[in-house]
Scaffold this active site. Structure first.
Site, short mmCIF file in Angstrom:
data_model
loop_
_atom_site.label_atom_id
_atom_site.label_comp_id
_atom_site.label_asym_id
_atom_site.label_seq_id
_atom_site.Cartn_x
_atom_site.Cartn_y
_atom_site.Cartn_z
N GLY A 71 -1.50 -2.63 -5.04
CA GLY A 71 -1.94 -1.93 -4.53
C GLY A 71 -2.98 -3.40 -3.70
O GLY A 71 -4.61 -2.99 -4.15
N LYS A 72 -2.51 -3.84 -3.06
CA LYS A 72 -3.91 -4.78 -3.01
C LYS A 72 -4.72 -4.58 -1.55
O LYS A 72 -5.93 -4.49 -1.58
CB LYS A 72 -3.05 -5.79 -1.57
CG LYS A 72 -2.32 -6.97 -1.89
CD LYS A 72 -1.94 -8.27 -1.41
CE LYS A 72 -1.10 -7.28 -0.44
NZ LYS A 72 0.25 -6.93 -0.83
N SER A 87 -6.04 -1.39 -1.14
CA SER A 87 -6.56 -0.12 -1.77
C SER A 87 -7.91 -0.91 -2.66
O SER A 87 -8.78 -0.07 -2.54
CB SER A 87 -5.82 0.94 -3.31
OG SER A 87 -4.78 1.29 -2.50
N GLY A 134 3.03 -3.17 -2.83
CA GLY A 134 3.11 -2.31 -3.82
C GLY A 134 2.34 -2.64 -5.06
O GLY A 134 2.21 -1.60 -6.14
#
Length: 576
Positions: A25-26, A28, A23
């Site tokens: 943002g890895k 993205s 959650g």
């Protein structure tokens, strides 16, 4: 002053690994980095080894384990490896030869030992090791980006020589993660090459992705230290989702900004000497080329108004008060709050305890959370006399558990074999089991109270504990032991009349997808979660901040996904 993350300036090696809590943002960040480098004229391959991968959602195109061109960006290629499928094949290769030769209960325990996160991660490591050492593939690309890196624990396991000898086939100490490496002796050379490449600062950069929030920062610091210990020292921290200037007369906007700024102090304290940059908090969803390009360039996009939440749907969802009312009406005795770190489990466990106590119910709240966090959660409430608290120290419980196992299973072992056993006991699974045994004792002593437990074991750990009971009866060499309290609690957990599991999530892609996997994991252990709680929703706030308000609009699809699948679903607005 934090610098904006710029891949063109900050990427310096051909292999990039992105890691961090679910959650943060890895994916993205990894995708935006790959796009940026490809637009610079490089040939880039991005590979996901995340079992809950949403790489195809981010790029908005179907992906398989075959390398394919990403539409819309010249020179960008992607593949989506499936470690869950690889782990399934691996389990069969290890267990298959023993079918018909060992009792069913022994096979069940072997299968459960090979069903945990350790096995999935090692299967993922196997996949990208194979890819990384194929010169006919690597020579085609200037940069290879890996979405999800192995933990320090897994890399230490793989690097211990004793992991490759017959010790694995001869020794079992019961309830831990021992076993995932038991069929990998043929891969020793391949893994040694991969670990060497990972620790070479001229070949590999490790990007630790976090959010400006306490839980993911602490987790990133732990991962950073673990990975540095085994030689992965070329690290870069990306603080993702930093809100710019708040709307000062907007209570939600101002509180959100202040909370993030306070958390940035932890970054300074924990990452001295590490390169640090940031990415902005944006209102738009980070899927599709247009969004990713705008985000990495620091540009803004016009909000898509099509996703506005129908007011009737929001008003139809339950609130947290309905959860506490359900617990009282159904006379439920044991309550677990479950979910990934950072979703608000501790706060909600404390709030539920206070709500029940205020209604005259005798409550005992137990948690592994540091005292300060629990006191903060209870700070503004007058705690009733019928609410008692206890705090479990995970470090102390793990040390006690490890000593017990080493005293029994470690007898006669020395050198590499003892080192392997000690490293195996450093797995996350060990902490779950040690803490759960302590929780079980508390529950066993509290039949007169409702017991609320913050932080609970996964379905895999429960099945492992359950299987260990029969396993050590079958094999004299096994020292797997389960306390009477745990044996009694497992049936109690499966009793819907007495126990409720509350799954807590955020209205975002990764927390929801990971919560769904947790739900399925628990059902595999014959435990049916009672409530889903969507926490920290901006869709329910009346903020005038365009960024936070826009984020609320993009929560809609995830709120709808949860609400449509689960009858008992509650939603809570974001609160300071």
């Amino acid at each position: 002053m934090l610098l904006t993350f710029d891949p063109k300036e900050m990427v310096k090696t051909p292999y990039l690994f992105f890691t961090g809590k679910g959650g943060v943002g890895k994916t993205s960040t990894a995708c935006a980095t790959a796009i940026s480098l490809a637009e610079e004229g490089k040939r880039v391959l991005i590979v996901s080894t995340d079992p809950a991968s949403n790489l195809q959602d981010v790029f908005e195109q179907d992906l398989t384990n075959e390398i394919s061109e990403v539409q819309g960006v010249n020179g960008l290629f992607a593949c989506n490896l499936d470690p869950e499928e690889a782990a399934k094949d691996y389990r069969e290769s290890v267990i298959g030869p023993y079918k018909g030769k060992l009792p069913d209960s022994v096979l069940a325990t072997m299968e459960e030992q090979l069903s945990g996160a350790c096995t999935v991660e090692i299967a993922a490591f196997d996949q990208f090791s194979t890819l990384l050492t194929k010169k006919d593939i690597t020579e085609q690309f200037d940069v290879i980006v890996f979405d999800t890196a192995p933990t320090g624990h897994t890399l230490r396991l793989l690097s211990l020589p004793s992991a490759w000898n017959s010790f694995l086939e001869e020794s079992t100490h019961g309830a831990s993660c021992l076993g995932p490496l038991s069929g990998l002796d043929a891969k020793k050379s391949l893994y040694e090459q991969t670990v060497k490449a990972l620790s070479d600062p001229d070949q590999t950069q490790l990007f630790l992705v976090t959010r400006p929030d306490e839980s993911p920062i602490v987790e990133a610091a732990r991962a950073s230290a673990e990975l540095k210990d085994i030689g992965l020292k070329n690290q870069h921290l990306i603080v993702n989702g930093l809100l710019g200037n708040p709307v000062l007369d907007d209570e939600v906007s101002h509180a959100f900004y202040e909370k993030q700024q306070k958390a940035l102090g932890l970054v300074t304290d924990n990452f001295k000497g590490t390169d640090i940059s940031y990415l902005p908090y944006v209102s738009f969803s980070l899927t599709g080329m247009e969004s990713l390009k705008a985000w990495i360039r620091g540009e803004t996009l016009k909000l898509d108004e099509a996703g506005a939440m129908p007011p009737t749907l929001l008003s139809d969802l339950s609130g947290f008060g309905d959860v506490s009312q359900d617990v009282i009406q159904e006379n439920l005795r044991v309550i677990f709050t479950m979910g990934k770190g950072g979703v608000g489990k501790t706060t909600l466990a404390a709030e539920l305890a206070v709500k029940l106590a205020e209604k005259g119910v005798a409550v005992h709240l137990t948690t592994t959370d540091p005292a300060a966090h629990l006191e903060q959660a209870l700070h503004s409430r007058k705690v009733a006399r019928n609410l008692s608290l206890s705090r479990v120290d995970p470090k102390r419980e793990v040390e006690l558990y490890k000593k017990t196992v080493l005293d029994k299973a470690g007898e006669g072992l020395e050198g590499e074999q003892l080192a392997y056993l000690e490293e195996d006991l450093n797995s996350p699974c060990t902490e779950e089991i040690a803490v759960f045994q302590k929780f079980a004792k508390i529950v066993g002593q509290a039949d007169e109270e409702v017991v609320i437990i913050d932080t609970a074991p996964t379905g895999h750990t429960l099945l492992l504990l359950d299987a260990a009971q029969s396993y050590h009866k079958e094999l004299l060499r096994s020292t797997g032991e389960v306390s009477p309290e745990v044996q009694n609690l497992l049936p109690r957990l499966r009793n819907k009349e007495e126990t409720a599991v509350l799954i807590v999530t955020l209205p975002e892609a990764t927390p929801v997808l990971e919560a769904e996997r947790l739900h399925a994991d628990l059902e595999r252990a014959s435990i049916s979660p009672r409530w889903w709680i969507i926490n920290q929703s901006f869709a329910l706030t009346k903020t005038d901040d365009k960024v936070l308000g826009g984020r609320g609009k993009h929560e809609i699809r995830w709120i709808d996904r949860v609400a449509s699948k689960h009858e008992k679903c509650a939603i809570i607005p974001w609160r300071p």
